[in-house]
Design a protein around this motif. Structure first.
Motif, PDB file in Angstrom:
ATOM      1  N   VAL A   1     -27.933   3.974  15.069  1.00  0.00           N
ATOM      2  CA  VAL A   1     -28.556   2.780  14.439  1.00  0.00           C
ATOM      3  C   VAL A   1     -29.886   3.183  14.027  1.00  0.00           C
ATOM      4  O   VAL A   1     -30.730   3.679  14.576  1.00  0.00           O
ATOM      5  N   VAL A   2     -30.291   2.729  12.584  1.00  0.00           N
ATOM      6  CA  VAL A   2     -31.635   3.051  11.905  1.00  0.00           C
ATOM      7  C   VAL A   2     -31.858   1.759  11.369  1.00  0.00           C
ATOM      8  O   VAL A   2     -31.219   0.660  11.197  1.00  0.00           O
ATOM      9  N   ILE A   3     -33.112   1.738  10.847  1.00  0.00           N
ATOM     10  CA  ILE A   3     -33.666   0.865  10.085  1.00  0.00           C
ATOM     11  C   ILE A   3     -33.693   1.105   8.512  1.00  0.00           C
ATOM     12  O   ILE A   3     -34.046   2.256   8.320  1.00  0.00           O
ATOM     13  N   TYR A   4     -33.248   0.459   7.845  1.00  0.00           N
ATOM     14  CA  TYR A   4     -33.019   0.706   6.287  1.00  0.00           C
ATOM     15  C   TYR A   4     -33.539  -0.208   5.574  1.00  0.00           C
ATOM     16  O   TYR A   4     -33.089  -1.071   5.319  1.00  0.00           O
ATOM     17  N   SER A   5     -34.660   0.046   4.754  1.00  0.00           N
ATOM     18  CA  SER A   5     -35.199  -0.885   4.012  1.00  0.00           C
ATOM     19  C   SER A   5     -35.247  -2.212   4.306  1.00  0.00           C
ATOM     20  O   SER A   5     -35.331  -2.806   5.404  1.00  0.00           O
ATOM     21  N   GLU A   6     -34.947  -3.146   3.250  1.00  0.00           N
ATOM     22  CA  GLU A   6     -34.762  -4.632   3.332  1.00  0.00           C
ATOM     23  C   GLU A   6     -33.563  -5.023   4.194  1.00  0.00           C
ATOM     24  O   GLU A   6     -33.484  -6.267   4.376  1.00  0.00           O
ATOM     25  N   HIS A   7     -32.764  -4.084   4.502  1.00  0.00           N
ATOM     26  CA  HIS A   7     -31.471  -4.567   5.250  1.00  0.00           C
ATOM     27  C   HIS A   7     -31.490  -4.485   6.623  1.00  0.00           C
ATOM     28  O   HIS A   7     -30.822  -5.023   7.443  1.00  0.00           O
ATOM     29  N   GLY A   8     -32.507  -3.765   7.036  1.00  0.00           N
ATOM     30  CA  GLY A   8     -32.933  -3.773   8.554  1.00  0.00           C
ATOM     31  C   GLY A   8     -32.103  -2.946   9.467  1.00  0.00           C
ATOM     32  O   GLY A   8     -31.851  -1.721   8.968  1.00  0.00           O
ATOM     33  N   LEU A   9     -31.453  -3.426  10.351  1.00  0.00           N
ATOM     34  CA  LEU A   9     -30.945  -2.536  11.256  1.00  0.00           C
ATOM     35  C   LEU A   9     -29.496  -2.119  10.824  1.00  0.00           C
ATOM     36  O   LEU A   9     -28.711  -3.065  10.360  1.00  0.00           O
ATOM     37  N   CYS A  10     -28.984  -0.803  10.552  1.00  0.00           N
ATOM     38  CA  CYS A  10     -27.912  -0.350  10.021  1.00  0.00           C
ATOM     39  C   CYS A  10     -27.052   0.581  10.914  1.00  0.00           C
ATOM     40  O   CYS A  10     -27.926   1.304  11.728  1.00  0.00           O
ATOM     41  N   LYS A  11     -26.093   0.684  10.755  1.00  0.00           N
ATOM     42  CA  LYS A  11     -25.245   1.761  11.696  1.00  0.00           C
ATOM     43  C   LYS A  11     -24.805   2.957  10.633  1.00  0.00           C
ATOM     44  O   LYS A  11     -24.236   2.526   9.384  1.00  0.00           O
ATOM     45  N   ILE A  12     -24.890   4.098  10.882  1.00  0.00           N
ATOM     46  CA  ILE A  12     -24.627   5.239   9.985  1.00  0.00           C
ATOM     47  C   ILE A  12     -23.005   5.440  10.374  1.00  0.00           C
ATOM     48  O   ILE A  12     -22.610   5.784  11.282  1.00  0.00           O
ATOM     49  N   ASP A  13     -22.097   5.144   9.313  1.00  0.00           N
ATOM     50  CA  ASP A  13     -20.847   5.539   9.598  1.00  0.00           C
ATOM     51  C   ASP A  13     -20.132   6.804   9.425  1.00  0.00           C
ATOM     52  O   ASP A  13     -19.272   7.227   9.613  1.00  0.00           O
ATOM     53  N   ASP A  14     -20.889   7.323   8.308  1.00  0.00           N
ATOM     54  CA  ASP A  14     -20.556   8.805   7.577  1.00  0.00           C
ATOM     55  C   ASP A  14     -21.551   9.464   7.084  1.00  0.00           C
ATOM     56  O   ASP A  14     -22.684   8.875   6.756  1.00  0.00           O
ATOM     57  N   ILE A  15     -21.516  10.840   6.909  1.00  0.00           N
ATOM     58  CA  ILE A  15     -22.616  11.545   6.216  1.00  0.00           C
ATOM     59  C   ILE A  15     -21.622  12.434   5.319  1.00  0.00           C
ATOM     60  O   ILE A  15     -20.618  13.289   6.058  1.00  0.00           O
TER      61      ILE A  15
ATOM     62  N   HIS B 220     -23.975   0.465   7.116  1.00  0.00           N
ATOM     63  CA  HIS B 220     -23.562  -0.681   6.903  1.00  0.00           C
ATOM     64  C   HIS B 220     -24.647  -1.576   7.701  1.00  0.00           C
ATOM     65  O   HIS B 220     -25.039  -0.974   8.863  1.00  0.00           O
ATOM     66  N   PRO B 221     -25.254  -2.444   7.101  1.00  0.00           N
ATOM     67  CA  PRO B 221     -26.108  -3.440   8.108  1.00  0.00           C
ATOM     68  C   PRO B 221     -25.384  -4.225   9.301  1.00  0.00           C
ATOM     69  O   PRO B 221     -24.113  -4.717   9.060  1.00  0.00           O
ATOM     70  N   ILE B 222     -25.908  -4.115  10.478  1.00  0.00           N
ATOM     71  CA  ILE B 222     -25.333  -4.701  11.497  1.00  0.00           C
ATOM     72  C   ILE B 222     -25.101  -6.239  11.203  1.00  0.00           C
ATOM     73  O   ILE B 222     -26.065  -6.810  10.803  1.00  0.00           O
ATOM     74  N   GLY B 223     -23.718  -6.415  11.637  1.00  0.00           N
ATOM     75  CA  GLY B 223     -23.251  -7.999  11.335  1.00  0.00           C
ATOM     76  C   GLY B 223     -22.968  -7.897   9.897  1.00  0.00           C
ATOM     77  O   GLY B 223     -22.305  -9.249   9.663  1.00  0.00           O
TER      78      GLY B 223
END
Length: 167
Positions: A9-23, A39-42
């Motif tokens: 779970v990371v912070i991504y610019s204006e979306h806030g908390l996001c979870k990394i699904d794939d690389i 994708h943004p959490i929620g």
């Protein structure tokens, strides 16, 4: 450069908390690069791709409990000065928020909340929109780091701002 991993779970610019699904590797304009898919959490349906080696620092690790506790202290302190001119305030505060510096974002949040809580005047629509935006992102991250609800974060922040207000 430290790479994040799938599931982080990371912070991504204006979306806030996001979870990394794939690389994964993607070929754009004849250039193959490694991308994070998140994708943004929620918001499971919104998918975002951003280059792993992106020049703009868009991804940040989430704060830990100690950092969150220190950031909460910002709301009980003086913070930043209120800018009277609405256009100058919008530019200045937006610039601080876009910097990604959590301390500055907390100071902007505190200034806007202080004005909203401690004046009889309604705050400008642009101030309200910015406040809602930063509260959503910052309070979610604080909630995760502190292990409390977003509502509890909001209540604690409000209490600190009101306690710091001269009577």
């Amino acid at each position: 450069m430290r790479m994040f991993e799938i599931g982080d779970v990371v912070i991504y610019s204006e979306h806030g908390l996001c979870k990394i699904d794939d690389i994964c590797k993607k070929d754009l304009f004849g250039e193959t690069r490694l991308y994070y898919v998140l994708h943004p959490i929620g918001e499971q349906t919104l998918k975002i791709s951003t280059p792993v080696d992106g020049k703009k620092k868009r991804l940040m690790r989430t704060m830990n409990r100690k950092e969150a506790e220190e950031l909460m202290d910002v709301f009980g302190s003086r913070g930043i000065d209120w800018v009277e001119n609405p256009k100058q305030r919008a530019r200045a505060y937006q610039s601080l928020v876009q910097s990604g510096d959590r301390q500055k974002i907390a100071e902007v949040t505190g200034a806007l909340m202080d004005k909203k809580l401690n004046t009889d005047q309604k705050i400008y629509d642009q101030d309200r929109k910015l406040l809602n935006h930063v509260q959503t992102i910052l309070f979610r991250e604080l909630s995760m780091a502190l292990g409390i609800s977003v509502e509890d974060v909001a209540n604690q922040v409000e209490e600190r701002i009101l306690a710091a207000t001269p009577q």
